[in-house]
Design a protein around this motif. Structure first.
Motif, short mmCIF file in Angstrom:
data_model
loop_
_atom_site.label_atom_id
_atom_site.label_comp_id
_atom_site.label_asym_id
_atom_site.label_seq_id
_atom_site.Cartn_x
_atom_site.Cartn_y
_atom_site.Cartn_z
N SER A 37 82.89 -7.44 109.99
CA SER A 37 82.47 -6.53 108.92
C SER A 37 83.60 -6.29 107.92
O SER A 37 84.77 -6.20 108.31
CB SER A 37 82.04 -5.18 109.52
N HIS A 38 83.24 -6.21 106.64
CA HIS A 38 84.20 -5.71 105.65
C HIS A 38 83.44 -5.15 104.45
O HIS A 38 82.22 -5.30 104.36
CB HIS A 38 85.22 -6.78 105.24
N PHE A 39 84.14 -4.49 103.55
CA PHE A 39 83.49 -3.75 102.48
C PHE A 39 83.55 -4.44 101.12
O PHE A 39 82.89 -4.02 100.17
CB PHE A 39 84.13 -2.36 102.33
N ALA A 40 84.33 -5.51 100.99
CA ALA A 40 84.54 -6.14 99.68
C ALA A 40 83.36 -7.03 99.31
O ALA A 40 82.68 -7.58 100.17
CB ALA A 40 85.82 -6.96 99.71
N PRO A 41 83.13 -7.21 98.01
CA PRO A 41 82.09 -8.15 97.58
C PRO A 41 82.52 -9.59 97.86
O PRO A 41 83.71 -9.86 98.05
CB PRO A 41 81.98 -7.89 96.08
N THR A 42 81.57 -10.49 97.87
CA THR A 42 81.89 -11.88 98.19
C THR A 42 82.77 -12.54 97.12
O THR A 42 83.42 -13.55 97.40
CB THR A 42 80.60 -12.70 98.36
N ALA A 43 82.79 -11.95 95.91
CA ALA A 43 83.64 -12.50 94.85
C ALA A 43 85.10 -12.11 95.03
O ALA A 43 85.97 -12.66 94.35
CB ALA A 43 83.15 -12.01 93.49
N HIS A 47 87.75 -12.02 100.66
CA HIS A 47 86.59 -12.65 101.30
C HIS A 47 86.62 -14.16 101.11
O HIS A 47 86.53 -14.92 102.08
CB HIS A 47 85.28 -12.09 100.72
N ALA A 48 86.76 -14.58 99.85
CA ALA A 48 86.61 -16.00 99.52
C ALA A 48 87.79 -16.85 99.96
O ALA A 48 87.62 -17.99 100.43
CB ALA A 48 86.40 -16.16 98.01
N ASN A 49 89.01 -16.31 99.87
CA ASN A 49 90.20 -17.14 100.07
C ASN A 49 91.02 -16.79 101.31
O ASN A 49 92.01 -17.47 101.59
CB ASN A 49 91.10 -17.05 98.83
N VAL A 50 90.62 -15.75 102.02
CA VAL A 50 91.31 -15.41 103.26
C VAL A 50 90.33 -15.41 104.44
O VAL A 50 90.48 -16.20 105.38
CB VAL A 50 92.01 -14.04 103.16
N ILE A 51 89.30 -14.57 104.38
CA ILE A 51 88.40 -14.44 105.53
C ILE A 51 87.59 -15.72 105.77
O ILE A 51 87.56 -16.24 106.90
CB ILE A 51 87.47 -13.23 105.34
N PRO A 220 86.38 -8.45 90.78
CA PRO A 220 85.33 -8.47 91.81
C PRO A 220 84.51 -7.19 91.90
O PRO A 220 83.33 -7.23 92.24
CB PRO A 220 86.11 -8.74 93.11
N PHE A 221 85.13 -6.04 91.59
CA PHE A 221 84.39 -4.78 91.58
C PHE A 221 83.88 -4.44 90.17
O PHE A 221 83.36 -3.35 89.96
CB PHE A 221 85.28 -3.65 92.10
#
Length: 346
Positions: A37-43, A47-51, A220-221
């Motif tokens: 789980s995390h709170f950040a948007p996919t952009a 999210h995109a470059n680490v997770i 992203p936000f």
């Protein structure tokens, strides 16, 4: 017992053993499914470059045995509940802001002290260096894969720019944590705490006058849409982030799977690598923000005034920890020494 009967019994035993071994191997090779789980948007960069790359690497290193399903954008747990989400087992892993669980990680908040760091890479390295002597004891009820912070934050506003300290008067500025709130209150602002996901609406409706964040978080936000002025000041490390893992789940995993999780997030190299990813995102996001808004880099003399105004916050922070029986003074000294060692002390 006849020879033939003995042979049949022996054969039966061999078949049983082979079958049992097959069942054991099959069970051992079963897919392990984990929820993250995390709170950040996919952009968002993280999210995109680490997770996402890390999830893929874990799957590769375990030959497809471990499958991690990611729930971004607070789709599984609320932004402020990521720690509890992992601790309770709602998620097996959760990435969130340590300061959004007030009072739970007081020593980790040392990284939020003013003018301590500029880059996320150095900030993550400082956290890695402080992990064993200080920070590790705060996380007894979860397993932490890594800690890091964003690059140091700037002040972003919608109606007027912040060029001198007096401009803060009467300004309602969103802050991520209590330490950052003390900092901005000392400078003259009215700090308002809220998670990142709520900033856009509160800026659009003018409930907030501004917010403290690095550039990397704005696209992203979509926060560059509701702000116009950006004072580039590198005022604070903002907040520490952690990738928490449910402790019971971690301990239940086979040793070779735990080894993969630990090796792929080693504080000897991975924590800093996460920070470097955020620093790259900061550079590109600054360009995006500059295309539509005004960026004002605080002059050295005014920056010195701000630093002098908040220099007492180190002692205040340390005293609060000492009152709890924690080594606040020693921790501040070591954090400042590491900042100087890595070339980011003012």
């Amino acid at each position: 017992m006849t020879r033939t009967l003995r042979r049949l019994l022996g054969f039966a035993v061999v078949v049983f053993i082979i079958a049992a071994l097959g069942m054991w191997r099959s069970a051992a090779a079963q897919t392990i499914k984990l929820k993250l789980s995390h709170f950040a948007p996919t952009a968002h960069n993280h999210h995109a470059n680490v997770i996402v790359p890390w999830v893929e690497e874990v799957k590769k290193r375990t030959n497809g045995r471990v499958e991690i399903t990611v729930f971004p954008g607070a789709s599984l747990c609320k932004p402020t509940q990521q720690y509890d989400c992992a601790k309770s087992g709602i998620a097996d892993l959760a990435w969130g802001v340590t300061g959004w669980t007030p009072g739970r990680f007081p020593m980790t908040s040392v990284i939020e002290l003013p003018f301590l760091v500029r880059t996320a890479a150095v900030s993550a390295q400082i956290l890695a260096d402080l992990w064993e002597p200080y920070l590790q004891r705060e996380y007894d009820d979860v397993h932490v894969l890594y800690l890091h912070t964003p690059p140091a934050v700037h002040i972003n506003t919608h109606s007027k720019p912040i060029r001198v300290m007096d401009d803060f008067k009467g300004m309602k500025i969103r802050i991520p944590t209590a330490v950052m709130g003390n900092l901005l209150e000392t400078l003259g602002a009215t700090p308002i705490g809220m998670p990142a996901n709520d900033i856009y609406q509160n800026m659009a409706s003018k409930v907030l006058d501004g917010f403290s964040m690095p550039f990397e978080a704005l696209p992203p936000f979509r926060l560059h849409e509701v702000s116009k002025y950006h004072t580039e000041v590198w005022i604070s490390g903002s907040a520490a982030f952690a990738m928490y893992m449910n402790k019971a789940k971690y301990e239940s995993l086979p040793a070779e799977v735990r080894q993969v999780l630990d090796e792929t997030t080693s504080r000897l190299w991975y924590w800093k690598q996460v920070g470097e990813s955020w620093d790259r995102a900061e550079v590109s996001a600054r360009q995006v923000v500059a295309q539509r808004n005004q960026i004002y880099t605080l002059p050295a003399e005014e920056r010195r005034r701000w630093r002098e105004a908040v220099q007492g916050l180190d002692d205040k922070w340390a005293a609060e920890l000492e009152a709890k029986g924690l080594p606040g003074k020693a921790l501040v000294r070591e954090a400042r020494a590491l900042s100087a060692q890595y070339g980011e002390a003012d």
